[in-house]
Design an enzyme around this catalytic site. Sequence first.
Site, mmCIF file in Angstrom:
data_model
loop_
_atom_site.group_PDB
_atom_site.id
_atom_site.type_symbol
_atom_site.label_atom_id
_atom_site.label_comp_id
_atom_site.label_asym_id
_atom_site.label_seq_id
_atom_site.Cartn_x
_atom_site.Cartn_y
_atom_site.Cartn_z
ATOM 1 N N GLU A 29 0.834 -1.197 0.000
ATOM 2 C CA GLU A 29 0.000 0.000 0.000
ATOM 3 C C GLU A 29 0.873 1.253 0.000
ATOM 4 O O GLU A 29 1.690 1.443 0.907
ATOM 5 C CB GLU A 29 -0.918 -0.031 1.226
ATOM 6 N N SER A 59 -5.624 -4.321 0.849
ATOM 7 C CA SER A 59 -6.089 -5.659 0.492
ATOM 8 C C SER A 59 -5.013 -6.675 0.854
ATOM 9 O O SER A 59 -4.479 -7.370 -0.005
ATOM 10 C CB SER A 59 -6.341 -5.631 -1.027
ATOM 11 N N GLU A 60 -4.682 -6.757 2.140
ATOM 12 C CA GLU A 60 -3.511 -7.553 2.536
ATOM 13 C C GLU A 60 -3.633 -9.026 2.171
ATOM 14 O O GLU A 60 -2.660 -9.648 1.735
ATOM 15 C CB GLU A 60 -3.246 -7.418 4.040
ATOM 16 N N PHE A 83 1.557 -1.682 8.871
ATOM 17 C CA PHE A 83 1.658 -1.912 10.319
ATOM 18 C C PHE A 83 1.438 -3.403 10.541
ATOM 19 O O PHE A 83 0.503 -3.973 9.957
ATOM 20 C CB PHE A 83 0.595 -1.111 11.079
ATOM 21 N N HIS A 129 -1.803 -0.114 16.515
ATOM 22 C CA HIS A 129 -0.734 0.156 15.550
ATOM 23 C C HIS A 129 0.630 0.197 16.235
ATOM 24 O O HIS A 129 1.528 0.913 15.792
ATOM 25 C CB HIS A 129 -0.943 1.504 14.849
#
Lengths: 339, 330
Positions: A29, A59-60, A83, A129
């Site tokens: 990303e 869209s991991e 992250f 995070h």
Amino acid sequence: MVRMRMNQAVAAALADEMREDPDVVVFGEDVAVAGGPFKTSDGLLEEFGPSRVRDTPISEMGFLGMAVGAAASGLRPVAEIMFIEFLGVALDMVVTEAGKFHFLSRGAFTCPITVRASIGAGLGFGCQHSQTMENWMSHAPGLKMVMLSGPQSAYGLLRSAIRDPNPVVVLEPRALYGGRGQVTTGADGILPLGEARRVREGDDVTVVSAGAMVKVALAAAEASDDWSAEVIDLQTLIPWDRDGVVSAVRRTGRLVIVEESPYTSGWGTEIAAYVGARLFGELRAPVLRITCPDVPVPFGRELEQRYMPNPGYVTDQIDQLLATGRVPDPWWVGEGRSA
Amino acid sequence: MGDSDRMERRRAVAADRVARYERMVEIRAFEDRVQGLFSEGRVHGTTHTAQGQEAVAVGIAAAVQTTDLVTCTYRGHGIGLALGMTPEVILGEIMGRDIGCVGGIAGSMHLCDRELGLLPTFAIIGAGIPVAAGAALTAQVRGTDDAAIGVFGDGAANIGAFHEGLNLAAIWNLPVVFICENNQYGEYSRIDLTTPIEDLADRAASYGIPGIIVDGQDPDQTFEAVSAALAVARSGGGPTLLEMKTYRYAGHSRADKAEYRPEGEFERWYERDPINTFRARLESEGLLAPGDAEAIDERVAARLEAALQAVEESPPATVDAMFGNIYAPV
């Protein structure tokens, strides 16, 4: 030697691997046009073009799955997880797919993906995070995992990770991206996986640390005149350097582990168990783990700093260990919390 | 059988419709035999069989090249056989023997054959969809004319990997064909109980790619559809979603007797049984003469009997296989 920040060292390692191997591709990303949210891929799109450097949707699961398929068919994809927590929605692709392809193909397929993820507390990102989450991967045979501790470590370990024929997870302490250091680039700057690195000599205690805690352990060691600590940067968490750590601890007789993660089930738990078992009877003190408490990472600045081991705290804990021969309570016991 | 036999089995299916018919018969008989072995207690663990879906398997195998990579589900015996794997390497894997395609350390859900282009089959629903897109990415970056095939079930159309994989493949215009084997059931649940639309092909519109409904009981139509979609992919036209309407004759896995089926449903589908209808077509075209079908049945039965014997003579999975391939050597 070139002086650079750790994020620049990451970008330099990516660029050098891409120059040497046309199969290396980078995606994630905002890694292409923006050069990465932490500027860890700055300049790659300009040099290598849009086929090899790609921005993905948020869209991991999709792009890590894509990395798995690309790796099995011959590319060397490097995928960035902004992250580490975002890996939670895509963990299947790393631990259950990438880590098993070689096994499930009787060695016919390899899956040389590199998954880079920023980790850690200290920058006020809050509890979703700021975790390190290395134990998501440490119970999944088939993976390797490294943790970066500075610019040279970033350059050298990342290049090895990309070259390795296995899936490698690279954990990058976010708080270190801006830190500068001298970096040997090129072949001489590559650091092998699976080997710990001694970053300070000492005789009374061996301090094993990783990631952002290496700097903390070094500062703690420098602060004491009463004892001398050998400091080891573990570098590779899986498979970790058992022989190197055991031989170091055998010499000093004391093991202290400094981790930036909760106490329960940390990477140091495994090291403590292994070394304690192997060197039972030879140790001059019980193994001491200095960790964060078992709480989500707090946001407020003072609390966040207190959450993580800091040099003064580490020095004090080692002082107590050497003075009493017993493991001291962590700071939160003094606050009325259970150990 | 060695490598050349597997490639020969693949070439036969690619070249000849009668060979496709014979392979369908083999898949049906193989799956029936596997179910029998489980119920006799001769195999441990679980298995997922694909009786009824033979026309999808041979249609795919006839259309893809061996340099194209295929991802497929844990219900993979049929596609493995169609692609050219032999009954003994699949049965050997199901029975945990050294002769198995992965040495018996993987089991029924995990078949693999690199030479034939089959990636380790996926036991996580939907996981193979983005992985197929990744194989297509390799072809695109390297500039080859290879393509990839991602095969999955109707149940996978509701998991995130489906959406993420199709979306990525579409925006990057990757040479991949997504094939949904809609066998009407996701595990124990009928499709209409889990999915608000009738045709999963409609979902292709969300990604701006073609979505085509195919009669999954007709091996000529499955072959034509996959061939056409692959041609589009190879010529830079991007991905296609094919929804193959088919029917799972057995339950989800060995423990499932499929008692949830509405009365008469199986019978309605069986009227269009892919093997019976294809045999009738080949007979009417004169490609199967009287007695040919019976000869095929006998040949297949003998082949499976020989395969079972070879598997039973094979030693169990070895400790070497268990430890041998955790990491690839650096």
